[in-house]
Every structure is written in structure tokens, then in C-alpha cells.
Write a protein that holds these residues in place. Structure first.
Motif, short mmCIF file in Angstrom:
data_model
loop_
_atom_site.label_atom_id
_atom_site.label_comp_id
_atom_site.label_asym_id
_atom_site.label_seq_id
_atom_site.Cartn_x
_atom_site.Cartn_y
_atom_site.Cartn_z
N GLY A 217 -5.44 -33.34 -40.39
CA GLY A 217 -4.11 -33.09 -39.86
C GLY A 217 -3.35 -32.07 -40.69
O GLY A 217 -3.43 -32.08 -41.92
N SER A 218 -2.62 -31.19 -40.01
CA SER A 218 -1.85 -30.16 -40.71
C SER A 218 -0.83 -30.79 -41.64
O SER A 218 -0.05 -31.66 -41.24
CB SER A 218 -1.12 -29.27 -39.69
OG SER A 218 -2.05 -28.56 -38.92
N GLY A 219 -0.83 -30.34 -42.90
CA GLY A 219 0.11 -30.86 -43.89
C GLY A 219 -0.27 -32.21 -44.46
O GLY A 219 0.55 -32.84 -45.15
N ALA A 220 -1.50 -32.66 -44.24
CA ALA A 220 -1.95 -33.95 -44.77
C ALA A 220 -1.84 -33.96 -46.29
O ALA A 220 -2.09 -32.96 -46.96
CB ALA A 220 -3.39 -34.24 -44.35
N ASP A 221 -1.47 -35.12 -46.84
CA ASP A 221 -1.35 -35.19 -48.30
C ASP A 221 -2.70 -35.32 -48.98
O ASP A 221 -2.82 -35.10 -50.18
CB ASP A 221 -0.43 -36.35 -48.71
CG ASP A 221 -0.86 -37.68 -48.13
OD1 ASP A 221 -1.89 -37.75 -47.43
OD2 ASP A 221 -0.15 -38.69 -48.35
N GLU A 222 -3.73 -35.68 -48.20
CA GLU A 222 -5.09 -35.73 -48.72
C GLU A 222 -6.03 -35.10 -47.71
O GLU A 222 -5.99 -35.44 -46.53
CB GLU A 222 -5.55 -37.17 -48.97
CG GLU A 222 -5.02 -37.81 -50.23
CD GLU A 222 -5.69 -39.16 -50.49
OE1 GLU A 222 -6.55 -39.21 -51.37
OE2 GLU A 222 -5.35 -40.12 -49.79
N PRO A 223 -6.90 -34.18 -48.15
CA PRO A 223 -7.88 -33.60 -47.23
C PRO A 223 -9.03 -34.58 -46.97
O PRO A 223 -9.09 -35.67 -47.55
CB PRO A 223 -8.37 -32.36 -47.98
CG PRO A 223 -8.15 -32.67 -49.42
CD PRO A 223 -6.96 -33.58 -49.49
N ILE A 224 -9.94 -34.20 -46.09
CA ILE A 224 -11.14 -34.99 -45.86
C ILE A 224 -11.89 -35.16 -47.17
O ILE A 224 -12.04 -34.22 -47.95
CB ILE A 224 -12.06 -34.28 -44.83
CG1 ILE A 224 -11.32 -34.04 -43.51
CG2 ILE A 224 -13.34 -35.10 -44.60
CD1 ILE A 224 -10.98 -35.26 -42.72
N SER A 225 -12.38 -36.37 -47.44
CA SER A 225 -13.04 -36.63 -48.72
C SER A 225 -14.37 -35.90 -48.79
O SER A 225 -15.06 -35.71 -47.78
CB SER A 225 -13.29 -38.13 -48.88
OG SER A 225 -14.33 -38.57 -48.05
N PRO A 226 -14.77 -35.51 -50.00
CA PRO A 226 -16.08 -34.84 -50.14
C PRO A 226 -17.24 -35.75 -49.73
O PRO A 226 -18.26 -35.26 -49.23
CB PRO A 226 -16.13 -34.48 -51.63
CG PRO A 226 -15.11 -35.35 -52.29
CD PRO A 226 -14.05 -35.59 -51.28
N GLU A 227 -17.07 -37.05 -49.91
CA GLU A 227 -18.13 -37.98 -49.52
C GLU A 227 -18.35 -37.94 -48.01
O GLU A 227 -19.49 -37.96 -47.52
CB GLU A 227 -17.78 -39.40 -49.96
CG GLU A 227 -17.76 -39.62 -51.46
CD GLU A 227 -16.45 -39.15 -52.12
OE1 GLU A 227 -16.42 -39.07 -53.38
OE2 GLU A 227 -15.48 -38.85 -51.40
#
Length: 244
Positions: free
Chosen positions: A174-184
């Protein structure tokens, strides 16, 4: 060369970066100025679209302005069949596969198909998977959000998209998310699919871009960060970090 061929040629040599600009957030003239900065920083292509406020008029104006200013491919990231541009170089013909609204899974795509064929815009099929926190696109898209730790569900959606013949998978926080998709999650999905993996949402630092790249993202998208960034060095650092 088609836009898909351009993308595939680029990612054959390593991860690439795409800039996402929302025509509802700035004028076409301002979008072109941002686009020039992003081109100079190394972005490979532009996506235009947004969750709300998108019209054929602002799409057309923004697409033409970016193309004239940069010469790079402009890809429509659709909001729905109410606004479709013939001025883009291609469009992601996408299904929000974890939406609770069938209109966003297949009905809108079916409704628009005859018109899209008529105008002759290149289409690239894409499975769009919205994960926590989801932000505005999760809300507007009525997404049954994939939980941050639910890697099996993300992998299952992504592999299902490939088995149904889709050409790209997009994991979206989501745009502006406080956390990106996890590397896992990125790694697990990439390990199971053979089509290109696009990752976006919440990537606003070189470290986040590097993490996504090393985890296996083929295409890293930044949008909100680009629109808000006033530091050209930071812009260059984030875009550079997304690429080889």
C-alpha cells in the motif's frame, strides 16, 4: 519492441526500478518535472494510476507529459474501467486477486476488454496481491489483506496467478505503508514462481530497496516517496539501491 519485451530485457540483467505517479496528486506539468528527476536518478519506466480521483483526462495529460519529458515507457496501473487512456504505452491488465469485490477480480476487466482491444493498447496480465497494512488501495479494493506473517497465503496466491497464465505478480503493501513487504515473504514467493515479481509499498529508504532487491524482487516500485521527496540525492540513492 513491446513494453513487456523492454521490461524482460532489463530484468534479465538484474532488478529494475519503476516510478509510480498518481495523476490526481499533481498536475501533468509537475508529474513531468518529477519524472525527469527520476529518469536522471536511473528509473527504468513509469507507472501512472491511483486508487481515487483518476479520469481519462488526467491520465492522458500525465502520460503525454511524462513521455515527452523522458522518452521512457509509461504504463497504466488501472483504477478501474471508468478511466482508460489510449496515450499510455501499455497497461497492466490486472486482477486484485484477494479482493472481496468480484468487480476487481474479473468483472471490471471483462467490462473493459472490448474497448481495450479496440484502442490497441498493449496489455500485460498481472496478479495484484495486497498485503498488510494495505493502506488506501486495500480499503478501496475491499482486499482480504494477506497478513504480514502469512507467507503461505502470499505464495499460494502468487503461484495461482502464474498457473492461471498471468505474466507478472505484484506484492503490494500500500502507498505510504509504514512497513514494506517483508524480505521473508518476497523470497518465499520468488522461490516458487518463474514470472517477474514486482514489489511496492512503503519503500522509502535505500536500505528498504536493497532488502527487497536481495530478497528477490525483479521490479521495485516507489510512489509516495517519490512524490514527496525534495532531496535529489536521497531520490537518487533509493532508485540506485533498487537496481544492480
Amino acid at each position: 519492441m513491446t513494453v513487456k519485451e523492454y521490461i524482460m530485457d532489463k530484468i534479465a540483467n538484474g532488478p529494475i526500478h519503476m516510478t509510480l505517479l498518481d495523476p490526481d496528486k499533481q498536475s501533468a506539468e509537475d508529474a513531468a518535472k518529477i519524472a525527469v528527476k527520476c529518469k536522471n536518478a536511473g528509473t527504468d519506466a513509469f507507472m501512472i494510476g491511483g486508487s481515487t480521483g483518476i479520469t481519462t483526462e488526467n491520465l492522458d495529460e500525465t502520460a503525454l507529459a511524462i513521455k515527452e519529458a523522458t522518452g521512457l515507457p509509461v504504463i497504466y496501473f488501472p483504477a478501474g474501467p471508468h478511466a482508460i487512456s489510449s496515450k499510455v504505452d501499455a497497461m497492466f491488465y490486472m486482477s486484485l486477486v484477494n479482493s472481496n469485490d468480484l468487480n476487481l477480480v474479473i468483472r471490471a476487466q471483462a467490462f473493459a476488454s472490448l474497448y481495450v482491444k479496440k484502442i490497441g493498447v498493449e496489455t500485460m496480465s498481472m496478479g495484484y496481491i495486497v498485503c498488510e497494512p494495505g493502506m488506501k488501495v486495500g480499503e478501496v479494493g475491499q482486499a482480504d489483506l494477506v497478513k504480514r506473517g502469512d507467507i503461505k497465503t502470499a505464495v499460494s496466491y502468487a503461484l495461482g496467478c502464474e498457473l492461471m497464465g498471468m505474466e507478472f505478480v505484484y506484492l503490494e503493501a500500500g502507498s505510504g505503508a509504514d512497513e514494506p513487504i517483508s524480505p521473508e515473504m518476497i523470497k518465499a514467493v520468488k522461490d516458487e514462481i518463474s514470472i517477474p515479481l514486482i514489489v511496492g509499498g512503503g519503500i522509502s529508504t535505500p536500505e528498504a530497496a536493497i532488502t527487497a532487491k536481495l530478497a528477490g524482487a525483479d521490479v521495485i516500485v516507489t510512489g509516495t516517496f517519490v512524490e514527496r521527496c525534495r532531496d535529489d540525492n536521497m531520490l537518487r540513492n533509493v532508485i540506485s539501491a533498487a537496481k544492480n
